[in-house]
Design an enzyme around this catalytic site. Structure first.
Site, PDB file in Angstrom:
ATOM      1  N   LYS A  31      -1.954  -1.535  -3.838  1.00  0.00           N
ATOM      2  CA  LYS A  31      -3.031  -0.535  -3.721  1.00  0.00           C
ATOM      3  C   LYS A  31      -2.077   0.892  -3.772  1.00  0.00           C
ATOM      4  CE  LYS A  31      -6.046   1.951  -0.594  1.00  0.00           C
ATOM      5  NZ  LYS A  31      -6.224   2.154   0.878  1.00  0.00           N
ATOM      6  N   LYS A  44       0.780  -1.164  -0.015  1.00  0.00           N
ATOM      7  CA  LYS A  44       0.055   0.139   0.125  1.00  0.00           C
ATOM      8  C   LYS A  44       0.793   1.403  -0.146  1.00  0.00           C
ATOM      9  CE  LYS A  44      -3.345   2.580   2.692  1.00  0.00           C
ATOM     10  NZ  LYS A  44      -4.483   2.431   3.686  1.00  0.00           N
TER      11      LYS A  44
HETATM   12  C1  PBG Z   1      -7.187   3.274   5.641  1.00  0.00           C
HETATM   13  C2  PBG Z   1      -7.555   3.291   4.208  1.00  0.00           C
HETATM   14  C3  PBG Z   1      -7.491   4.247   3.199  1.00  0.00           C
HETATM   15  C4  PBG Z   1      -8.079   3.613   2.028  1.00  0.00           C
HETATM   16  C5  PBG Z   1      -8.559   2.234   2.441  1.00  0.00           C
HETATM   17  N1  PBG Z   1      -8.213   2.065   3.791  1.00  0.00           N
HETATM   18  C6  PBG Z   1      -7.043   5.518   3.429  1.00  0.00           C
HETATM   19  C7  PBG Z   1      -5.703   5.954   3.774  1.00  0.00           C
HETATM   20  O1  PBG Z   1      -4.530   5.132   3.735  1.00  0.00           O
HETATM   21  O2  PBG Z   1      -5.313   7.161   3.846  1.00  0.00           O
HETATM   22  C8  PBG Z   1      -8.115   4.403   0.885  1.00  0.00           C
HETATM   23  C9  PBG Z   1      -9.092   4.105  -0.014  1.00  0.00           C
HETATM   24  C10 PBG Z   1      -9.546   4.676  -1.161  1.00  0.00           C
HETATM   25  O3  PBG Z   1      -8.949   5.880  -1.521  1.00  0.00           O
HETATM   26  O4  PBG Z   1     -10.340   4.503  -1.978  1.00  0.00           O
HETATM   27  N2  PBG Z   1      -8.257   2.791   6.402  1.00  0.00           N
END
Ligand code: PBG
Length: 324
Positions: free
Chosen positions: A248, A195
């Site tokens: 991601k 991520k």
């Molecule tokens: C954290 C989380 C995020 C997203 C999914 N889980 C946000 C982040 O890491 O700031 C982002 C998903 C998206 O942008 O569609 N709980």
């Protein structure tokens, strides 16, 4: 010289031929639909930067889940926005927290729909960070216990799969141990393994009200410049017991998806995030792009890159296109 004997255009002459030689097929079976649960009743608050996405009270979320199920979508991914936030994100692991309530209701009211829960503290902490702070740093090991408690509370509420998105080191092992010790050895972990610290999460943070009050997430999310490191992240999560691994965002990281596909034989998920959705919606609203065509092209590309499943806010629209 093969030309003029060999002509690639021969197999492109009509749709029937193209259909026969098509290499990648997007299917409704590949889709995971993210939903945002908020407290209250009959609440359906639009997220301005994500047309078609709403913050939903549990009753409304059940309706949305029923609709997804009716369209053939196999799974939803749940996020929660709690009534109150505190320093240690206690709403994340409250037995009666917003996600726990949403899971229970969906499991009771919608049969045969897989419920995946996002496991993170950022929507539940007053400072908006993904764990507990010491000074202004997110403390890794103290956060693990809270993440494990969160995952356990989701499993107790009936979650089919838990999906840690926090990017703390060691969280998959911590969650696996806690689930196993509490008779949830059958609950799979879908880890947000690679991520990235991405600008593409902007609209989500509006939807989930999870923008950090100071600083950013670069001390735990990955540097967009790296892909060898993504393989190390994924390898560790696999060793710690992840059942499904995720890359991601998706669109700007197709190379990472492909490398992960070539390196690992686990089911691979890709999260086409909020900013990817917002870009398509915004351009379509202005008449600059054909929404349906771009949506299908992008999601097909994510699959072609090697993803087995795609988390996307377009899920219902894609399902409609595929079944029309
Ligand atoms: C954290 C989380 C995020 C997203 C999914 N889980 C946000 C982040 O890491 O700031 C982002 C998903 C998206 O942008 O569609 N709980």
């Amino acid at each position: 010289m093969y030309f003029p004997k060999y002509r690639l255009r021969r197999l492109r002459r009509n749709e029937t031929l193209r259909r026969l030689v098509r290499e990648t097929r997007l299917s409704v079976d590949d889709l995971i639909y993210p939903l945002f649960a908020v407290p209250g009743f009959s609440v359906r608050t639009p997220v301005p930067s994500m047309p078609g996405v709403f913050q939903l009270s549990v009753d409304e979320l059940v309706q949305e889940a029923l609709e997804a199920k009716a369209l053939g979508i196999p799974a939803i991914l749940l996020f929660g926005i709690p009534e109150a936030k505190d320093e240690v994100g206690s709403g994340a692991y409250a037995p009666d927290g917003i996600v726990q309530r949403a899971v229970r209701e969906v499991k009771n009211r919608v049969s045969g729909l897989l419920v995946i829960t996002d496991v993170c503290l950022c929507e539940y902490t007053s400072h908006g960070h993904c764990g507990v702070l010491r000074g202004d740093e997110v403390e890794n090991d103290a956060t693990l216990e809270l993440l494990a408690r969160t995952a356990l509370s989701h499993a107790r509420a009936g979650a089919d799969v838990v999906a840690p998105s926090d990017m703390m080191d060691g969280r998959v092992a911590a969650i696996r141990d806690t689930l196993d010790e509490n008779d949830f050895s059958q609950v799979p972990i879908m880890s947000y393994a690679a991520k990235y610290a991405s600008g593409f999460y902007g609209p989500f943070r509006d939807a989930a009200q999870s923008t950090p009050q100071f600083g950013d997430r670069r001390s735990h999310q990955m540097d967009p410049a790296n892909s060898d490191e993504a393989l190390r992240e994924i390898r560790l999560d696999v060793e710690e017991g992840a059942d499904i691994v995720m890359v991601k965002p998706a669109l700007a990281y197709l190379d990472v998806i492909t490398r992960a596909r070539l390196e690992f034989d686990l089911p691979l998920a890709a999260y086409s995030v909020s900013g990817e959705y917002a870009m398509i919606k915004a351009a379509a609203e202005r008449g600059w792009l054909d929404e349906r065509r771009i949506m299908m092209e992008v999601l097909t590309a994510i699959k072609r890159a090697g993803a087995d499943m795609i988390i996307t806010y377009h899920a219902k629209d894609v399902a409609r296109v595929l079944t029309s």
